[in-house]
Scaffold this active site. Structure first.
Site, PDB file in Angstrom:
ATOM      1  N   ARG A  31       0.815  -1.211   0.000  1.00  0.00           N
ATOM      2  CA  ARG A  31       0.000   0.000   0.000  1.00  0.00           C
ATOM      3  C   ARG A  31       0.851   1.265   0.000  1.00  0.00           C
ATOM      4  O   ARG A  31       0.380   2.337  -0.362  1.00  0.00           O
ATOM      5  CB  ARG A  31      -0.939  -0.021   1.219  1.00  0.00           C
TER       6      ARG A  31
ATOM      7  N   LYS B  79      11.094   0.101   6.115  1.00  0.00           N
ATOM      8  CA  LYS B  79      11.468  -0.530   7.376  1.00  0.00           C
ATOM      9  C   LYS B  79      10.267  -1.318   7.872  1.00  0.00           C
ATOM     10  O   LYS B  79       9.353  -0.774   8.469  1.00  0.00           O
ATOM     11  CB  LYS B  79      11.892   0.499   8.433  1.00  0.00           C
TER      12      LYS B  79
ATOM     13  N   ALA C  29       8.176  -4.188  10.165  1.00  0.00           N
ATOM     14  CA  ALA C  29       8.217  -4.594  11.570  1.00  0.00           C
ATOM     15  C   ALA C  29       9.163  -5.773  11.742  1.00  0.00           C
ATOM     16  O   ALA C  29       9.200  -6.692  10.916  1.00  0.00           O
ATOM     17  CB  ALA C  29       6.818  -4.968  12.049  1.00  0.00           C
TER      18      ALA C  29
ATOM     19  N   GLY D  78       0.893   2.585  12.291  1.00  0.00           N
ATOM     20  CA  GLY D  78       1.168   2.065  13.623  1.00  0.00           C
ATOM     21  C   GLY D  78       0.360   2.807  14.666  1.00  0.00           C
ATOM     22  O   GLY D  78      -0.688   3.396  14.374  1.00  0.00           O
ATOM     23  N   SER D  79       0.844   2.811  15.877  1.00  0.00           N
ATOM     24  CA  SER D  79       0.092   3.381  16.994  1.00  0.00           C
ATOM     25  C   SER D  79       0.109   4.907  16.957  1.00  0.00           C
ATOM     26  O   SER D  79       1.035   5.536  16.428  1.00  0.00           O
ATOM     27  CB  SER D  79       0.679   2.903  18.323  1.00  0.00           C
TER      28      SER D  79
ATOM     29  N   GLU E  24      -1.136   6.669   9.331  1.00  0.00           N
ATOM     30  CA  GLU E  24      -2.312   5.820   9.548  1.00  0.00           C
ATOM     31  C   GLU E  24      -2.148   5.221  10.931  1.00  0.00           C
ATOM     32  O   GLU E  24      -1.338   4.320  11.135  1.00  0.00           O
ATOM     33  CB  GLU E  24      -2.388   4.754   8.458  1.00  0.00           C
TER      34      GLU E  24
ATOM     35  N   CYS F  97      -6.378  -2.239  12.820  1.00  0.00           N
ATOM     36  CA  CYS F  97      -6.781  -0.896  13.245  1.00  0.00           C
ATOM     37  C   CYS F  97      -8.218  -0.574  12.863  1.00  0.00           C
ATOM     38  O   CYS F  97      -8.807   0.357  13.417  1.00  0.00           O
ATOM     39  CB  CYS F  97      -5.828   0.148  12.658  1.00  0.00           C
TER      40      CYS F  97
ATOM     41  N   GLU G 141      -7.822   0.478  22.373  1.00  0.00           N
ATOM     42  CA  GLU G 141      -7.925  -0.396  21.215  1.00  0.00           C
ATOM     43  C   GLU G 141      -7.610  -1.824  21.663  1.00  0.00           C
ATOM     44  O   GLU G 141      -6.554  -2.082  22.245  1.00  0.00           O
ATOM     45  CB  GLU G 141      -6.946   0.068  20.137  1.00  0.00           C
TER      46      GLU G 141
END
Length: 486
Positions: free
Chosen positions: A168, A183, A185, A237-238, A259, A293, A390
Site C-alpha cells: 500500500r 522498514k 516490523a 502504527g500506533s 495511519e 486498526c 484499542e
C-alpha cells in the site's frame, strides 16, 4: 488436509542499492512463529549506518527514477503484481508462519496486497495527463500546473498485514516516481523481503526500493529523518508512536502520511438484516484475530434486537476453531506474541472485575503458541479500560442503545476516527448516520471496507492523509506551477 509444507525462506539479508548484504556487525534478529513460539528464521539486523546507506541508495536513484517514463514505471508495477500472484502460496505460507493468520486469510491478504500494484500500475500512466494548462483571466499569461514526485520516502509498516501494508506504500510511491526505504516490523520481515525479491525480478532499478530490518527502530528512523534529503515519511502504527514521528518530521518540514490507531464503532439498528449483521460484525471483529486498526472495537446494538444479535453472535464466536493457520478448519490463529496476548487478557479481566459479563471465552489458551479464546463481553461498566483502549484481539465488547442520536453520540465519543460500520435496511438512516460519524471510513451493511481503489485513512488522532485510491497516489506527489509569459 493441512496446508503445511516446508517453508521456503526468502532472502534474509538487507536489500540496499539493489544488493543483498548481511549486516556489517553480523547481528541478526529471530523471526518467531506465534503458533509455536519457535524461531523460523534469523534476519540481518540493520545498524544506523546501514539505514543511512539505504537512504544514500534511494537518493542516488531518485532523479533517474523520477525521469523514468510513467508508462515504464507502470509496466514494472504490473509485472510486480503478476509476480506476487504467481507466488501466491509462497507469500501466504510466510504470512501464516510469521504472523499467524489462518491460511484462507493469508491468501486473501496476498490478493489484496497484489491489488495495490495493479491499481497503481493503472494509475501511473495518468499522472502526466491530469495537469492544467490555461490562460490567466484578463491577460496573455499562461498557467501550467503539473505533478512531480515528492522525493525519497521512508516507509514504516506494522506486523499485522505484512504484505498489504508494504504494498500500500511502495506501489503508489513508485508510481509517482519516488524512491523508497522500507522498514518493516521486526516481527514479520520475511514477507517484505520476499516482496523485495519480486520487485527486483520485475525490473525495479537498484536503489529505488531498499529494505532494512532492525531491532533498533528508534535510532535508525531518527537518523534517517534527521537527514534533509528524506522528503516524506509514511507510517502505519500506533498513535503514540505517530505523535513522536510527527514531532520529528516537523524539524525538516517533511511530507507526512500517518495511519494510526482506531476505536471503530459498529452500529446495528433494529431493522438490520440479522444474518448480515452477525456475519458482518464477525468479519469486522475477528479478521486477523482482531489485530487490525479497523477492527470493530465497540459493537452497539439497538435494544430491540440486542438479545437476538448477542445470542447469535456469541454462538458464532463460541464455535470458532482456534489453532495453527495451516489447518483448513482454523478460523482463528494466535496473537502475534505473548505481550499482545497479555494486553488483551488484562483488558478482559479488568472489565470483568468491574462488573462486565463474559458470555464466552475470556481465558488464555495454554501453549505452545500465543492463543486466546474468542470472547464476548456485555454489561461493560463506564470505567472499564476496554471502553477507551484499542483491543487488538479476538474480544467483542457489546453495548446497547435506544435511539439513533444516542448511537451517533457514543460512536463519536473517542479521540479516534478511522473506521466505522452501520447495519440497517433504511438507506436514508444509513447515509444519515454515516455522515454524522466522525471517521474517515464507514462500511454500510458490510464488515470489510478496505480496497486498493478506495482511500484508506482516518480523522482526529487516527491519522493524516490517505492510502489507496487516487488519493494514495497524490500523497507521493507535489504540485508544480509554472507561469509562462509568451
Amino acid at each position: 488436509m493441512s496446508t503445511e509444507t516446508t517453508l521456503d525462506l526468502p532472502e534474509t539479508r538487507l536489500f540496499i542499492g539493489g544488493t543483498w548484504t548481511a549486516s556489517a556487525t553480523a547481528a541478526t534478529l529471530p523471526v518467531i512463529n506465534p503458533a509455536t513460539g519457535e524461531a523460523i528464521a534469523h534476519v540481518s539486523d540493520a545498524s544506523v549506518q546501514e539505514g543511512l546507506a539505504a537512504l544514500d541508495a534511494a537518493c542516488a536513484a531518485q532523479d533517474a527514477w523520477a525521469a523514468t517514463p510513467a508508462r515504464d514505471r507502470a509496466d514494472i508495477l504490473a509485472r510486480t503484481y503478476q509476480g506476487i500472484i504467481d507466488r501466491r502460496d509462497d507469500f501466504a505460507l510466510l504470512i501464516v508462519d510469521e504472523m499467524g493468520k489462518p491460511w484462507s486469510e493469508a491468501q486473501s491478504e496476498v490478493d489484496y496486497g497484489a491489488g495495490f500494484f495493479r491499481w497503481f500500475a493503472e494509475s501511473a500512466g495518468r499522472i502526466h495527463t491530469e495537469g492544467q494548462f490555461g490562460i490567466e483571466p484578463g491577460s496573455n499569461y499562461h498557467v501550467a500546473v503539473s505533478k512531480r514526485p515528492v522525493g525519497p520516502s521512508l516507509l514504516i509498516t506494522p506486523w499485522n498485514f505484512p504484505l498489504a501494508m508494504g504494498a500500500r506504500k511502495i506501489a503508489p510511491a513508485l508510481a509517482a516516481g519516488c524512491t523508497t526505504v522500507l522498514k518493516p516490523a521486526a516481527q514479520t520481515p520475511l514477507t517484505s523481503l520476499l516482496l523485495a525479491q519480486v520487485l527486483q525480478e520485475a525490473g525495479v532499478p537498484a536503489g529505488v526500493v531498499n529494505v532494512v530490518v532492525t531491532g533498533n527502530s528508534r535510532d535508525l528512523i531518527s537518523a534517517i529523518m534527521n537527514d534533509t534529503r528524506i522528503r516524506k515519511i509514511s507510517f502505519t502504527g500506533s498513535t503514540q508512536v505517530g505523535r513522536v514521528l510527527l514531532a520529528q518530521s516537523a524539524q525538516n518540514v517533511m511530507n507526512t502520511s500517518m495511519e494510526l490507531g482506531g476505536n471503530a464503532p459498529l452500529i446495528v439498528f433494529d431493522d438490520a438484516d440479522l444474518d448480515r449483521a452477525v456475519e458482518g460484525a464477525y468479519l469486522a471483529k475477528l479478521r486477523n484475530g482482531g489485530q487490525s486498526c479497523v477492527a470493530a472495537n465497540r459493537i452497539y446494538v439497538q435494544s430491540g434486537i440486542a438479545d437476538k444479535f448477542t445470542k447469535r453472535f456469541t454462538e458464532r464466536l463460541a464455535h470458532i476453531t482456534v489453532g495453527n493457520g495451516h489447518e483448513p478448519s482454523t478460523g482463528l490463529g494466535p496473537l502475534i506474541d505473548d505481550k499482545q496476548r497479555t494486553t488483551v487478557h488484562n483488558l478482559v479481566t479488568d472489565a470483568v472485575a468491574k462488573g462486565a459479563t463474559c458470555l464466552t471465552g475470556g481465558q488464555i489458551i495454554d501453549g505452545p503458541g500465543y492463543y486466546y479464546q474468542p470472547t464476548v463481553l456485555t454489561n461493560i461498566p463506564a470505567d472499564a479500560d476496554i471502553r477507551e483502549e484499542e483491543i487488538f484481539g479476538p474480544v467483542a465488547a457489546i453495548y446497547t442503545f435506544d435511539t439513533e442520536e444516542e448511537a451517533i453520540t457514543e460512536a463519536n465519543a473517542t479521540p479516534y476516527g478511522l473506521a466505522s460500520y452501520v447495519f440497517t435496511k433504511d438507506l436514508g438512516r444509513a447515509l444519515r448516520v454515516a455522515a454524522a460519524i466522525d471517521a474517515g471510513m464507514t462500511g454500510i451493511n458490510r464488515g470489510l471496507i478496505s480496497n486498493p481503489a478506495a482511500p484508506f485513512g482516518g480523522t482526529k488522532q487516527s491519522g493524516l492523509g490517505r492510502e489507496g485510491g487516487i488519493e494514495g497516489l497524490e500523497a507521493y506527489q507535489e504540485t508544480k506551477y509554472t507561469g509562462i509569459q509568451l
